[in-house]
Write a protein that holds these residues in place. Structure first.
Motif, PDB file in Angstrom:
ATOM      1  N   GLU B   3      85.331  62.885  82.851  1.00  0.00           N
ATOM      2  CA  GLU B   3      84.945  63.922  83.796  1.00  0.00           C
ATOM      3  C   GLU B   3      84.800  65.246  83.066  1.00  0.00           C
ATOM      4  OE1 GLU B   3      84.443  63.856  87.133  1.00  0.00           O
ATOM      5  OE2 GLU B   3      84.521  61.672  87.071  1.00  0.00           O
ATOM      6  N   ALA B   4      83.862  66.070  83.560  1.00  0.00           N
ATOM      7  CA  ALA B   4      83.591  67.339  82.885  1.00  0.00           C
ATOM      8  C   ALA B   4      84.822  68.226  82.831  1.00  0.00           C
ATOM      9  CB  ALA B   4      82.463  68.051  83.580  1.00  0.00           C
ATOM     10  N   LEU B   5      85.656  68.163  83.890  1.00  0.00           N
ATOM     11  CA  LEU B   5      86.824  69.030  83.936  1.00  0.00           C
ATOM     12  C   LEU B   5      87.990  68.501  83.109  1.00  0.00           C
ATOM     13  CD1 LEU B   5      86.939  70.265  87.650  1.00  0.00           C
ATOM     14  CD2 LEU B   5      86.563  71.631  85.603  1.00  0.00           C
ATOM     15  N   ASP B   6      87.885  67.242  82.689  1.00  0.00           N
ATOM     16  CA  ASP B   6      88.962  66.653  81.889  1.00  0.00           C
ATOM     17  C   ASP B   6      88.958  67.255  80.488  1.00  0.00           C
ATOM     18  OD1 ASP B   6      89.459  65.107  84.042  1.00  0.00           O
ATOM     19  OD2 ASP B   6      88.680  63.237  83.173  1.00  0.00           O
ATOM     20  N   VAL B   7      90.049  67.934  80.188  1.00  0.00           N
ATOM     21  CA  VAL B   7      90.174  68.457  78.815  1.00  0.00           C
ATOM     22  C   VAL B   7      90.641  67.334  77.903  1.00  0.00           C
ATOM     23  CG1 VAL B   7      91.496  70.043  77.374  1.00  0.00           C
ATOM     24  CG2 VAL B   7      90.587  70.812  79.563  1.00  0.00           C
ATOM     25  N   LEU B   8      91.510  66.503  78.462  1.00  0.00           N
ATOM     26  CA  LEU B   8      92.075  65.413  77.659  1.00  0.00           C
ATOM     27  C   LEU B   8      92.139  64.157  78.510  1.00  0.00           C
ATOM     28  CD1 LEU B   8      93.822  64.432  75.153  1.00  0.00           C
ATOM     29  CD2 LEU B   8      95.802  65.144  76.487  1.00  0.00           C
ATOM     30  N   ARG B   9      91.726  63.042  77.912  1.00  0.00           N
ATOM     31  CA  ARG B   9      91.876  61.772  78.623  1.00  0.00           C
ATOM     32  C   ARG B   9      92.285  60.698  77.628  1.00  0.00           C
ATOM     33  NH1 ARG B   9      88.421  58.113  82.261  1.00  0.00           N
ATOM     34  NH2 ARG B   9      86.669  58.629  80.938  1.00  0.00           N
ATOM     35  N   LEU B  10      93.380  60.018  77.938  1.00  0.00           N
ATOM     36  CA  LEU B  10      93.848  58.909  77.115  1.00  0.00           C
ATOM     37  C   LEU B  10      93.704  57.636  77.932  1.00  0.00           C
ATOM     38  CD1 LEU B  10      95.392  61.456  75.885  1.00  0.00           C
ATOM     39  CD2 LEU B  10      97.087  59.806  75.110  1.00  0.00           C
ATOM     40  N   GLU B  11      93.094  56.625  77.319  1.00  0.00           N
ATOM     41  CA  GLU B  11      92.916  55.350  78.027  1.00  0.00           C
ATOM     42  C   GLU B  11      93.574  54.240  77.223  1.00  0.00           C
ATOM     43  OE1 GLU B  11      88.562  56.371  80.042  1.00  0.00           O
ATOM     44  OE2 GLU B  11      88.735  54.780  78.540  1.00  0.00           O
ATOM     45  N   ALA B  12      94.648  53.714  77.739  1.00  0.00           N
ATOM     46  CA  ALA B  12      95.350  52.565  77.143  1.00  0.00           C
ATOM     47  C   ALA B  12      95.652  52.777  75.661  1.00  0.00           C
ATOM     48  CB  ALA B  12      94.521  51.295  77.329  1.00  0.00           C
ATOM     49  N   ILE B  13      96.202  53.940  75.361  1.00  0.00           N
ATOM     50  CA  ILE B  13      96.527  54.249  73.959  1.00  0.00           C
ATOM     51  C   ILE B  13      97.775  53.478  73.523  1.00  0.00           C
ATOM     52  CG2 ILE B  13      97.397  56.075  72.426  1.00  0.00           C
ATOM     53  CD1 ILE B  13      94.440  56.385  72.839  1.00  0.00           C
ATOM     54  N   CYS B  14      97.635  52.758  72.421  1.00  0.00           N
ATOM     55  CA  CYS B  14      98.777  52.058  71.817  1.00  0.00           C
ATOM     56  C   CYS B  14      98.911  52.518  70.377  1.00  0.00           C
ATOM     57  CB  CYS B  14      98.564  50.547  71.817  1.00  0.00           C
ATOM     58  SG  CYS B  14      98.519  49.833  73.461  1.00  0.00           S
ATOM     59  N   LYS B  15     100.135  52.546  69.915  1.00  0.00           N
ATOM     60  CA  LYS B  15     100.352  52.868  68.505  1.00  0.00           C
ATOM     61  C   LYS B  15     101.410  51.938  67.948  1.00  0.00           C
ATOM     62  CE  LYS B  15     100.197  55.185  64.622  1.00  0.00           C
ATOM     63  NZ  LYS B  15      99.000  55.173  63.752  1.00  0.00           N
ATOM     64  N   SER B  16     101.041  51.275  66.856  1.00  0.00           N
ATOM     65  CA  SER B  16     101.986  50.359  66.197  1.00  0.00           C
ATOM     66  C   SER B  16     102.073  50.723  64.726  1.00  0.00           C
ATOM     67  CB  SER B  16     101.510  48.914  66.318  1.00  0.00           C
ATOM     68  OG  SER B  16     101.386  48.550  67.666  1.00  0.00           O
ATOM     69  N   LEU B  28     104.011  53.129  71.075  1.00  0.00           N
ATOM     70  CA  LEU B  28     103.383  53.621  72.308  1.00  0.00           C
ATOM     71  C   LEU B  28     102.664  52.453  72.976  1.00  0.00           C
ATOM     72  CD1 LEU B  28     101.760  56.994  71.088  1.00  0.00           C
ATOM     73  CD2 LEU B  28     103.838  56.739  72.458  1.00  0.00           C
ATOM     74  N   HIS B  29     102.858  52.322  74.298  1.00  0.00           N
ATOM     75  CA  HIS B  29     102.282  51.171  75.004  1.00  0.00           C
ATOM     76  C   HIS B  29     101.371  51.655  76.135  1.00  0.00           C
ATOM     77  CE1 HIS B  29     105.735  49.007  73.196  1.00  0.00           C
ATOM     78  NE2 HIS B  29     106.426  50.064  73.591  1.00  0.00           N
ATOM     79  N   LEU B  54     102.851  60.626  70.096  1.00  0.00           N
ATOM     80  CA  LEU B  54     101.805  60.823  71.099  1.00  0.00           C
ATOM     81  C   LEU B  54     101.103  62.177  70.891  1.00  0.00           C
ATOM     82  CD1 LEU B  54     100.339  59.849  73.620  1.00  0.00           C
ATOM     83  CD2 LEU B  54     102.176  60.850  75.007  1.00  0.00           C
ATOM     84  N   LEU B  55     101.927  63.201  70.606  1.00  0.00           N
ATOM     85  CA  LEU B  55     101.364  64.532  70.396  1.00  0.00           C
ATOM     86  C   LEU B  55     100.453  64.542  69.163  1.00  0.00           C
ATOM     87  CD1 LEU B  55     102.005  66.835  72.324  1.00  0.00           C
ATOM     88  CD2 LEU B  55     103.400  67.869  70.532  1.00  0.00           C
ATOM     89  N   ASN B  56     100.875  63.843  68.093  1.00  0.00           N
ATOM     90  CA  ASN B  56     100.049  63.785  66.882  1.00  0.00           C
ATOM     91  C   ASN B  56      98.720  63.081  67.148  1.00  0.00           C
ATOM     92  OD1 ASN B  56     101.910  65.115  65.299  1.00  0.00           O
ATOM     93  ND2 ASN B  56     102.933  63.237  64.627  1.00  0.00           N
ATOM     94  N   ILE B  57      98.782  62.038  67.989  1.00  0.00           N
ATOM     95  CA  ILE B  57      97.538  61.323  68.317  1.00  0.00           C
ATOM     96  C   ILE B  57      96.625  62.225  69.147  1.00  0.00           C
ATOM     97  CG2 ILE B  57      96.596  59.417  69.701  1.00  0.00           C
ATOM     98  CD1 ILE B  57      99.014  57.743  68.711  1.00  0.00           C
ATOM     99  N   ILE B  58      97.220  62.892  70.139  1.00  0.00           N
ATOM    100  CA  ILE B  58      96.409  63.797  70.964  1.00  0.00           C
ATOM    101  C   ILE B  58      95.838  64.937  70.108  1.00  0.00           C
ATOM    102  CG2 ILE B  58      96.499  65.459  72.883  1.00  0.00           C
ATOM    103  CD1 ILE B  58      98.673  63.639  74.148  1.00  0.00           C
ATOM    104  N   GLY B  59      96.634  65.389  69.145  1.00  0.00           N
ATOM    105  CA  GLY B  59      96.197  66.483  68.275  1.00  0.00           C
ATOM    106  C   GLY B  59      95.276  66.037  67.164  1.00  0.00           C
ATOM    107  N   LEU B  60      94.866  64.786  67.171  1.00  0.00           N
ATOM    108  CA  LEU B  60      93.943  64.210  66.165  1.00  0.00           C
ATOM    109  C   LEU B  60      94.521  64.277  64.752  1.00  0.00           C
ATOM    110  CD1 LEU B  60      90.555  65.757  67.424  1.00  0.00           C
ATOM    111  CD2 LEU B  60      91.598  63.588  68.069  1.00  0.00           C
TER     112      LEU B  60
END
Lengths: 389, 234
Positions: B3-16, B28-29, B54-60
């Motif tokens: 969505e245009a108003l979405d600044v951030l969107r995570l969809e089924a983010i996993c980290k192993s 992260l599940h 999670l923050l590191n992933i969001i922060g690229l």
């Protein structure tokens, strides 16, 4: 603090290179000046006479197979005028002076000395050997009855300007000449033996009317003398000896010095490079957190890489500027301090701008190359790991 | 497309970590988060729950093992390293627990850093922008002070000014008040809230301080790498 230390290290390294280069250039220039004061760049002389064994054709019998080396007669260069004319148009040749040179005896009363009498055409010869600049008494005048002698010979014979001395050739012919000038070539042996008179006087004295025993050649670049000499020898009937060939031992020594100097430069360069690399490697570790933050702020890997490469280059460049100034100052102080007993310079101070500029640029490039490994390491840092420390 | 108003969107983010080995650990599940423009969201959870990852992933700064991440509509998994760095610089600001200012730089120079990272050489516009931000933080008088000569609260506000330099859509604040006394914490939080309201900048605030979390628009609770609750506060 680390930066100051490494700058100081680079400066000392570059200073040593600049100082040594000035020293070596001065030594070489001094020797070349001394040698070429009384020696032409290229001397063309008559080739030695060779006796060949006689053979009988057809039957394979050899007669007079063993022959003695013949004594070398004094001969004129065959068709020297043609060679002289040819050389005047030779590329790289700036002056050609035909001369007659031979051993003789200078006699004054009971005193006699063995000398080398050189018959010259003053207007061309003095462009090859700058005798006029070394005249210390009298004047530069060579007519048919005049002679120029060195200070040592004048002292040995007890003569001065306008005195007369008798010159005797090996053939027994002799002639009385008037001393018109006394020179000091800066070499005792040259001042003892070298004497100059008119070409026609020498030709008459040695019984070779119209002949010359040597053609002295001056070239524009003294270091091309051997190449030009070989080319001349290849196309004419004379033997061409360059000053480089006749002073081979000196050039061997110069070559050895240059190799040693190059090795010193190489090792100094390596130590400078390792110094810069180690400082930057430590800097990368110390600043890893800052690098991580910069990466998090959007600084690209390429920019981080460039920052460290530029830092290495600047360290090398700034250190080299200081080092060039230090080396120049050291060379000037050394030149002013190290003097001969009479107060004259040991040898001239030669500071080549090309060496200074080249050394500074090389140090900057060395700095950049030395910074490559730490810079790559910095650029590859994972920002998460770097920030976490 | 987000969505245009979405600044951030995570969809089924996993980290192993140690993927493919017997030692593989999934931290992260299936994380799904959407933050819209102007939201002020708290992320809470016990230590080791995966907040920082999670923050590191969001922060690229880190890559998810699977799932999709959108920043201002840009799908990030297909971006090159250079493009990711550029997007991070333009869209995301960071405020860390330990401000992480460069101590050899002044407050002004620290704020200039993201602008320099983006544009190269400094110019008057950049200086004006940095000065304006420090003024907004009430630090105009201290702009020429070295970072390590300032108090903890001041340093954190310089860090907020730095995070705002590129006028990012999203600011990730990792326990920004965790190292401050109560008064400084309050001042820093108030500053962030003010920026959020004035600029409609979206904040994701990681905190252990429940009092602060309750003053956010929303709370995301992360436990053992899973979002267990998403509270919308009045």
């Amino acid at each position: 603090m680390q930066t100051i230390f490494i700058l100081f290290g680079v400066a000392i390294g570059v200073g040593v290179i600049v100082f040594m280069s000035a020293l070596l250039a001065g030594m070489q220039a001094n020797f070349i000046k001394r040698v070429l004061t009384s020696q032409p760049h290229i001397a063309l002389i008559v080739p030695d006479e060779i006796a060949r064994p006689q053979r009988l054709s057809g039957r394979g019998l050899v007669v007079a197979a063993t022959v003695q080396r013949p004594a070398q007669r004094t001969r004129s260069i065959d068709q020297w005028q043609k060679i002289d004319d040819e050389l005047r148009h030779w590329s790289g040749v700036s002056n050609v002076a035909p001369i007659m040179t031979m051993s003789a005896l200078a006699v004054r009363g009971q005193a006699s000395r063995s000398i080398t009498l050189t018959g010259v055409e003053p207007e061309v010869y003095f462009r090859t050997i700058a005798i006029p600049t070394y005249i210390v008494a009298g004047q530069l005048r060579i007519t048919a009855d005049d002679i120029l002698i060195g200070t040592e010979l004048a002292s040995d014979l007890g003569v001065g300007v306008n005195d007369k001395i008798s010159i005797s050739a090996a053939s027994g012919a002799s002639r009385v000449l008037t001393i018109t000038g006394i020179f000091d070539l800066g070499s005792k042996s040259a001042n003892e033996r070298n004497t100059y008179t008119a070409l026609r006087t020498a030709q008459a004295l040695f019984g070779l009317i119209g002949g010359v025993t040597e053609i002295d050649v001056t070239v524009a670049d003294v270091f091309t003398a051997e190449t030009i000499a070989q080319a001349i020898q290849g196309t004419t009937s004379v033997r061409a000896d360059s000053w480089i060939k006749t002073n081979a031992q000196f050039f061997t020594a110069v070559s050895a010095q240059e190799i040693a100097n190059t090795m010193i430069r190489l090792f100094v360069g390596l130590s400078v490079a390792f110094g810069i690399a180690s400082v930057l490697a430590v800097s990368v570790i110390q600043r890893s957190k800052d690098i991580g933050i910069l990466r998090a702020m959007g600084t690209s890997r390429g920019r981080i890489l460039r920052v460290f490469l530029v830092q290495g280059g600047l360290l090398g460049f700034a250190g080299a500027i200081v080092g060039a100034a230090l080396g120049t100052a050291a060379a000037i102080i050394w030149h002013d301090t190290m003097r001969l007993a009479d107060g004259s310079e040991l040898f001239p101070l030669i500071l080549q701008p090309s060496v200074l500029v080249g050394t500074v640029l090389l140090a900057a490039v060395t700095g950049v190359v030395a910074a490559a490994a730490p810079a790559l390491r910095a650029a590859r840092l994972d920002p998460v790991v770097a920030i976490r420390g | 497309m987000a969505e245009a108003l979405d600044v951030l969107r995570l969809e089924a983010i996993c980290k192993s970590y140690n993927v493919g080995s017997p030692m593989a650990v999934e931290v992260l599940h299936d994380i799904d988060i959407t933050l819209t423009r102007g939201e002020f969201v708290a992320l809470i959870g016990p230590s080791g729950s995966g907040k920082s990852t999670l923050l590191n992933i969001i922060g690229l700064l880190d890559h998810p093992t699977s799932g999709r991440l959108f920043i201002e509509g840009h799908e990030t998994s297909t971006l090159s390293d250079a493009a990711t760095t550029r997007l991070r610089g333009q869209c995301i600001g960071f405020v860390f627990q330990y401000h992480y200012l460069i101590s050899a730089f002044t407050a002004l120079e620290n704020v200039l850093m993201p602008l320099l990272a983006e544009h190269g050489f400094p110019d008057q516009k950049m200086h004006d922008r940095a000065h304006e931000l420090l003024d907004q933080m009430g630090l105009a008088r201290w702009q020429d002070n070295l970072a390590n000569n300032m108090s903890g609260g001041q340093q954190q506000r310089v860090a907020i000014a730095r995070a705002l330099a590129m006028n990012p859509a999203l600011i990730l604040a990792d326990e920004p008040t965790g190292n401050l006394d109560t008064a400084s914490s309050e001042a820093v939080f108030a500053t962030m809230r003010e920026v959020n309201r004035t600029n409609s900048t979206t904040f994701l605030l990681v905190t252990h301080n429940m009092a602060l979390a309750r003053r956010c628009d929303r709370i995301l609770d992360l436990v053992d790498g899973r979002l267990v609750a998403a509270s919308v506060l009045p």
